[in-house]
Design an enzyme around this catalytic site. Sequence first.
Site, mmCIF file in Angstrom:
data_model
loop_
_atom_site.group_PDB
_atom_site.id
_atom_site.type_symbol
_atom_site.label_atom_id
_atom_site.label_comp_id
_atom_site.label_asym_id
_atom_site.label_seq_id
_atom_site.Cartn_x
_atom_site.Cartn_y
_atom_site.Cartn_z
ATOM 1 N N GLY A 74 0.795 -1.223 0.000
ATOM 2 C CA GLY A 74 0.000 0.000 0.000
ATOM 3 C C GLY A 74 0.827 1.272 0.000
ATOM 4 O O GLY A 74 0.488 2.245 -0.676
ATOM 5 N N ASN A 172 -8.336 3.510 8.740
ATOM 6 C CA ASN A 172 -7.750 2.349 9.407
ATOM 7 C C ASN A 172 -7.918 2.361 10.919
ATOM 8 O O ASN A 172 -7.865 1.318 11.560
ATOM 9 C CB ASN A 172 -6.260 2.244 9.071
ATOM 10 C CG ASN A 172 -5.525 3.557 9.270
ATOM 11 O OD1 ASN A 172 -5.874 4.569 8.662
ATOM 12 N ND2 ASN A 172 -4.507 3.559 10.104
ATOM 13 N N HIS A 224 -1.603 -7.951 2.455
ATOM 14 C CA HIS A 224 -1.568 -8.526 3.810
ATOM 15 C C HIS A 224 -2.763 -8.125 4.669
ATOM 16 O O HIS A 224 -2.897 -8.584 5.804
ATOM 17 C CB HIS A 224 -0.256 -8.181 4.517
ATOM 18 C CG HIS A 224 -0.149 -6.778 5.010
ATOM 19 N ND1 HIS A 224 -0.319 -6.434 6.330
ATOM 20 C CD2 HIS A 224 0.127 -5.627 4.366
ATOM 21 C CE1 HIS A 224 -0.143 -5.134 6.477
ATOM 22 N NE2 HIS A 224 0.130 -4.616 5.303
ATOM 23 N N THR A 260 12.449 -7.185 -10.941
ATOM 24 C CA THR A 260 11.918 -8.543 -11.075
ATOM 25 C C THR A 260 10.738 -8.731 -10.133
ATOM 26 O O THR A 260 10.816 -8.420 -8.948
ATOM 27 C CB THR A 260 13.011 -9.587 -10.763
ATOM 28 O OG1 THR A 260 14.088 -9.407 -11.682
ATOM 29 C CG2 THR A 260 12.460 -10.992 -10.897
ATOM 30 N N CYS A 351 1.645 1.613 11.938
ATOM 31 C CA CYS A 351 2.762 2.430 11.453
ATOM 32 C C CYS A 351 3.178 3.493 12.470
ATOM 33 O O CYS A 351 4.209 4.139 12.313
ATOM 34 C CB CYS A 351 2.387 3.098 10.136
ATOM 35 S SG CYS A 351 2.055 1.912 8.829
#
Length: 406
Positions: A74, A172, A224, A260, A351
């Site tokens: 995110g 959130n 997640h 990648t 966070c």
Amino acid sequence: MKVTRHIYLDYNATTPLCSEVANVLDRCNRLIFANPSSPYEIAKKTRLEIEKARDQVAKLINCDKNEIYFTSGGTESNNLAIKGYLDYLRNLLYKQSIMARNKRANLHLITSQIEHLSILNVFRYIEKNYKDNYQCMVSYLPVDGSGFVDKGEFRSAIGKDTVLISIMLANNEIGSIQPIEELVKIAKSLNENIIFHCDAVQGLGKMEIDVKKLGVDLLSLSSHKIHGPKGVGALYVRNGVKLFPILHGGHQEKGLRPGTENVCSIIAFGYACEIVRKNLKRNIDIMAKLKEFLKEKLIEELSGMVDLRINSPDKKCLPNTLNVCFNGVDSELLISYLSREGIYVSSGSACTSGLIEPSHVLLAMGIEPELAKNAIRFSLGVENTERDLEEVVKKIKEIIVKNKLN
């Protein structure tokens, strides 16, 4: 003290891998190892698996698969959406300014005061560092006491220089669901060229997300939060919207996100999206009933001993999120005591864990700093049970009394 039973109530921070996704991840790690950019057969198989995952993500939010770009999560999706569009726009304006003899441009951006830090800190960085020929000004919209952006304030903030708006779908910490569809219509009616970005990380798996119905141009997702692996996410980019990459390298993801691919995690993310799509309505119903049960139990058992303030709105709220202030009770101490009992909750965004500052979301809602420091966020999952929640409320009551926290 040995904890024999664990009760996890922090699903907004992250979710455990579900068994089906874990099996997919294990199979991929063992069997699907080739670099998808390589020319041989086993690499082509890897590429096909990635494209299958892209389609699974796209189906969950009702868009074309070529509008999905895989990222590391995110935070990167939010950065890519905002910086990527501004860099594209600044390059375009630079070419025009040469023709207009270096005429200076003002770029106005709009967001809300309760966004995730991966949005707010991007805008703060832009204000400080994007200062060449393009002065970037940001309006941070206030919210009401329930955590909703005022539509009148929103309309008034939009001006002729407004080029980008970023408003989250669901918060959130408190779970408020913003009226994105209406906000997009307001913005586009005033200026059809405005680009509207939406951070939908917390909404995924907890509500229906239809990008065509919402009308957004850009939308961020993370694996997640829906029982998928960490370190992978996606950005929806509406066909026709131009972005510059914020990383520089190879041609992966059509040159927008070089490097990648995180093959196994991407495949597992796609599978998690498929599971969510099939079970969404059932899961919403289960979580909503659990949240209501918890809310009623907290009020029933604790109202007489501590002043409770329910911060999550009654309506237009995520079905799994309940934010509560326990007035006079140190939330960090309560969380610590609960952890010793094998009960895991948080005081807000993961966070910002470890900070003693009150939540910026609660402060924006007008809650006094001392009260905001007493907040706990319960975020539930379908794995929880009413028995779990009865045990949680019982332990909270015991801890408050035993340790004289009230």
